[in-house]
Enzyme design. Structure first.
Site, mmCIF file in Angstrom:
data_model
loop_
_atom_site.group_PDB
_atom_site.id
_atom_site.type_symbol
_atom_site.label_atom_id
_atom_site.label_comp_id
_atom_site.label_asym_id
_atom_site.label_seq_id
_atom_site.Cartn_x
_atom_site.Cartn_y
_atom_site.Cartn_z
ATOM 1 N N ARG A 112 0.865 -1.187 0.000
ATOM 2 C CA ARG A 112 0.000 0.000 0.000
ATOM 3 C C ARG A 112 0.904 1.241 0.000
ATOM 4 N NH1 ARG A 112 -1.574 -2.400 5.122
ATOM 5 N NH2 ARG A 112 -0.407 -1.513 6.874
ATOM 6 N N GLY A 114 1.339 3.768 -2.118
ATOM 7 C CA GLY A 114 0.674 5.058 -2.318
ATOM 8 C C GLY A 114 1.449 6.031 -3.189
ATOM 9 N N SER A 175 -4.209 1.611 -9.477
ATOM 10 C CA SER A 175 -3.649 1.317 -8.158
ATOM 11 C C SER A 175 -4.766 1.362 -7.118
ATOM 12 C CB SER A 175 -2.571 2.331 -7.786
ATOM 13 O OG SER A 175 -2.234 2.200 -6.413
ATOM 14 N N ASN A 177 -4.242 1.916 -4.053
ATOM 15 C CA ASN A 177 -3.679 2.605 -2.889
ATOM 16 C C ASN A 177 -3.773 4.126 -2.928
ATOM 17 O OD1 ASN A 177 -2.848 0.078 -1.791
ATOM 18 N ND2 ASN A 177 -1.154 0.069 -3.245
ATOM 19 N N LYS A 217 -2.998 1.104 -17.846
ATOM 20 C CA LYS A 217 -2.864 -0.036 -16.924
ATOM 21 C C LYS A 217 -4.153 -0.214 -16.136
ATOM 22 C CE LYS A 217 0.346 -2.189 -13.695
ATOM 23 N NZ LYS A 217 1.722 -2.138 -13.143
ATOM 24 N N GLY A 297 1.941 -12.119 -11.429
ATOM 25 C CA GLY A 297 2.200 -13.484 -10.979
ATOM 26 C C GLY A 297 3.178 -14.286 -11.798
ATOM 27 N N TYR A 318 7.586 -8.460 -11.568
ATOM 28 C CA TYR A 318 7.888 -7.609 -10.414
ATOM 29 C C TYR A 318 8.131 -8.510 -9.207
ATOM 30 C CZ TYR A 318 7.385 -3.987 -6.800
ATOM 31 O OH TYR A 318 7.593 -3.153 -5.735
ATOM 32 N N SER A 319 7.060 -9.068 -8.637
ATOM 33 C CA SER A 319 7.209 -9.920 -7.452
ATOM 34 C C SER A 319 8.084 -11.130 -7.748
ATOM 35 C CB SER A 319 5.834 -10.375 -6.948
ATOM 36 O OG SER A 319 5.036 -9.270 -6.603
#
EC number: 1.3.5.2
Length: 336
Positions: A112, A114, A175, A177, A217, A297, A318-319
């Site tokens: 989060r 932001g 987003s 957030n 996006k 993912g 990313y992750s």
């Protein structure tokens, strides 16, 4: 590579602190001969998308290098393209810490943040100093204290400043957030924003004598009817591409796991199924009218292939990059 050992040490730290330490080191070597420390050779697998030749289809998603501090070092790892940002017109601190959480068992993250960033002028300076040979995307957003009704002005301000330096511009309206941001994905608010962005793009093309494509996006948390409406709007306004998807507010696959109740957007492996389904639905609706950049993912070659089989022309990590390191880039690009 030494990443498994480095990861073991970093994962003992608070996630945001680990990120800061990593980027401090990358910042020291970016643009210097020491880039060889992270450089790896990956094959060229050219993909033409949005009128641009990408040297390979794998990119870094926005959010990791928000201010463009480490473009060259990240580029040395073999990405075909890098998306920096999200950047806003004015610097802002983002949400209160802690605001980043690992779900290690799930291979996921909840953030989060932001839109914490040092502002668009700072990003542009960093981009101007970089020497990355791939395609550079710049992801733009609105400041938290800008009313949603005036949000398009923030996007237009950022567009004007990044246009001369961007390979493409990504418009982040998804987003979870930034309060109210996702409302820009629907109905008149979306049409109003896309019309303003397209008009700005046309004006900037005339001024700079070059065309910079714009991609939007979107979030994974939409019904099929909402997705169809978004796809229709993107086509009607001649937007150049769509990035699917951002993080999810859903928690179905991570119930009972540590940190699963934290507010924010969930990314990583738990997002793979949903983001791929969104890409499949978008692809069926768009029928090739504009390309899809797929993310959410991807943590393996198979996950990458699933995204492309669903209809993505390009993919982003990313992750998966945080959990698996630079080796993931080589593994995917070598066999995609």
């Amino acid at each position: 590579m030494l990443y498994p050992l480095i990861k073991q040490a970093l994962f003992q730290l608070d996630p945001e602190r680990a990120h800061e330490l990593t980027f401090q080191q990358l910042k020291r070597i970016t643009g210097t001969p020491l880039e060889w420390l992270v450089r790896q050779s990956v094959p060229t697998k050219t993909v033409n998308c949005m009128g641009i030749a990408f040297k390979n289809p794998l990119g870094l998603a926005a959010g990791l290098d928000k201010d463009g501090d480490c473009i060259d070092a990240l580029g040395a790892m073999g990405f075909g393209f890098i998306e920096v940002g999200t950047v806003t017109p004015r610097a802002q601190p983002g949400n209160e810490k802690p605001r980043l959480f690992r779900l290690v068992k799930a291979g996921g993250l909840i953030n989060r943040m932001g839109f914490n960033n040092h502002g668009v002028d700072n990003l542009v300076e960093n981009v101007r100093k970089s020497h990355f040979g791939g395609v550079l995307g710049i992801n733009i957003g609105k400041n938290k204290d800008t009313p949603v009704e005036q949000g398009k002005d923030d996007y237009l301000t950022c567009m004007e400043k990044v246009y001369p330096y961007a390979g493409y511009i990504a418009v982040n309206i998804s987003s979870p957030n930034t309060p109210g941001l996702r409302t820009l994905q629907f109905g008149e608010a979306l049409d109003d924003l896309l019309l303003a962005i397209k008009n700005k793009q046309v004006a900037l093309q005339a001024y700079h004598h070059k065309y910079v494509p714009v991609a939007v996006k979107i979030a994974p948390d939409m019904t099929e009817a909402e997705l169809i409406q978004v796809a229709d709007s993107l086509v009607r306004h001649n937007i150049d591409g769509v990035i699917a998807t951002n993080t999810t507010t859903g928690r179905v696959l991570v119930q009972g796991m540590n940190h699963c109740g934290q507010t924010g957007g969930l990314s990583g492996r738990p997002l793979q199924l949903r983001s791929t389904e969104v890409i499949r639905q978008l692809s069926a609706e768009l029928q090739g009218k504009l390309p899809i950049i797929g993310g959410g993912g991807i943590d393996s070659l198979i996950a990458a292939r699933e995204k492309m089989a669903a209809g993505a022309s390009l993919i982003q990590i990313y992750s998966g990059f945080i959990f698996h390191g630079p080796r993931l880039i080589k593994d995917i690009v070598s066999d995609i």
